[in-house]
Design an enzyme around this catalytic site. Structure first.
Site, PDB file in Angstrom:
ATOM      1  N   CYS A  74       0.858  -1.182   0.000  1.00  0.00           N
ATOM      2  CA  CYS A  74       0.000   0.000   0.000  1.00  0.00           C
ATOM      3  C   CYS A  74       0.897   1.236   0.000  1.00  0.00           C
ATOM      4  O   CYS A  74       1.637   1.465   0.958  1.00  0.00           O
ATOM      5  CB  CYS A  74      -0.866  -0.022   1.257  1.00  0.00           C
ATOM      6  SG  CYS A  74      -1.861   1.455   1.440  1.00  0.00           S
ATOM      7  N   CYS A 185      -0.646   3.449  -6.677  1.00  0.00           N
ATOM      8  CA  CYS A 185      -1.552   2.866  -5.683  1.00  0.00           C
ATOM      9  C   CYS A 185      -1.732   1.435  -6.146  1.00  0.00           C
ATOM     10  O   CYS A 185      -1.935   1.194  -7.342  1.00  0.00           O
ATOM     11  CB  CYS A 185      -2.890   3.602  -5.682  1.00  0.00           C
ATOM     12  SG  CYS A 185      -4.173   2.723  -4.758  1.00  0.00           S
TER      13      CYS A 185
HETATM   14  N1  DGL Z   1      -3.920   0.372  -2.166  1.00  0.00           N
HETATM   15  C1  DGL Z   1      -3.554   1.493  -1.407  1.00  0.00           C
HETATM   16  C2  DGL Z   1      -2.347   2.220  -1.982  1.00  0.00           C
HETATM   17  O1  DGL Z   1      -1.486   1.621  -2.594  1.00  0.00           O
HETATM   18  C3  DGL Z   1      -4.566   2.472  -0.895  1.00  0.00           C
HETATM   19  C4  DGL Z   1      -5.981   2.464  -1.217  1.00  0.00           C
HETATM   20  C5  DGL Z   1      -6.794   3.192  -0.140  1.00  0.00           C
HETATM   21  O2  DGL Z   1      -7.097   2.541   0.851  1.00  0.00           O
HETATM   22  O3  DGL Z   1      -7.049   4.392  -0.298  1.00  0.00           O
HETATM   23  O4  DGL Z   1      -2.185   3.398  -1.792  1.00  0.00           O
END
Ligand code: DGL
Length: 262
Positions: A74, A185
């Site tokens: 993340c 993301c």
């Molecule tokens: N998948 C996450 C990232 O790489 C974040 C998504 C979220 O919860 O806003 O930033």
């Protein structure tokens, strides 16, 4: 030696894009996917709350799983909490952060896009990556919480709206020179085909997945030949997951699920 256990942690289904890369590169590892859906989304959370939440979630998951390596899949979390969790949890932690360096190298025009959550776009960590590796580039940054939702919907079997994708991409497409976009993301590689179609021109899409898998491989070193492949993963959620997600999870080898309350 038993199969090394790798915890792949995200707020939502974005971690599956990293899980897929890890499975491809490290088929003999035991991959556990954990999704903090009770606190989803991370990309719009105030930083102080996000730091506390990630620490709490990881501490509960480490207690339950005792993983050999943790992958914080993340960008919103990694760009904020890595130093703190590395100091607090005594095991290797690999963080997914925006692939700005490879994108700047790949771009011919030296005009690149950064597509991330609103949180990741604002982080000093991200600005430092731009200063260190893309100071010779024009960088167009877009923070979109909506795109995270669209990726979640896709995994639940819904078709993402092409017009919504076009609107999100509009600031990039307004720059005729822009030739490369960083998917910063982990949710966004799940929509790579749809984004590519919505862009209606050739764009090089860059994400961190393969580099993360190579990093984990280098931490583990050579695994014994006799270890069998591990095609299936346990998926842990911090709140009951919607039934509509079952088919999407299966595509990524997550056949068994459980809830860890935090
Ligand atoms: N998948 C996450 C990232 O790489 C974040 C998504 C979220 O919860 O806003 O930033």
């Amino acid at each position: 030696m038993s199969a090394p256990k790798i915890l792949v942690f995200d707020s939502g289904v974005g971690g599956l894009s990293i899980l897929a890369e890890l499975r491809h590169t490290l088929p003999k590892c035991q991959l556990v996917f954990a999704c903090d859906n009770a606190a989803f989304p991370y990309g719009t959370k105030p930083e102080i709350n996000l730091i506390e939440r990630v620490e709490m979630a990881l501490s509960a998951l480490i207690h339950r799983l005792d993983p050999d390596i943790i992958v914080v899949a993340c960008n919103s979390a990694s760009t904020l909490v890595l130093p703190r969790i590395r100091a607090n949890f005594q095991r290797p932690i690999v963080g997914v952060v925006p692939a700005i360096k490879p994108a700047a190298m790949l771009s011919t025009s030296k005009c690149i896009g950064l597509l991330a959550t609103p949180g990741t776009v604002q982080r000093p960590y991200t600005q430092k990556l731009i200063d260190d590796f893309a100071s010779h580039c024009q960088v167009v940054a877009v923070g979109s919480a909506e795109l995270v939702e669209l990726a979640e919907q896709k995994l639940r079997g819904e078709t993402p709206d092409n017009n919504a994708l076009k609107t999100i991409l509009a600031p990039f497409l307004a720059e005729p020179r822009l030739d490369t976009i960083v998917l910063a993301c982990t949710h966004f590689p799940l929509l790579r085909e749809e984004l590519s179609k919505a862009a209606e021109r050739h764009i090089k899409w860059v994400d961190s997945g393969a580099a993360i898998a190579r990093r984990v491989l280098s931490l583990l070193g050579q695994l014994p030949d006799e270890l069998p492949p591990q095609p299936h993963s346990l998926a842990l959620f911090t709140a009951p997951q919607p039934a509509a997600l079952v088919a999407g999870l299966k595509q990524y080898g997550c056949v068994e699920t459980d809830v860890v309350e935090i």
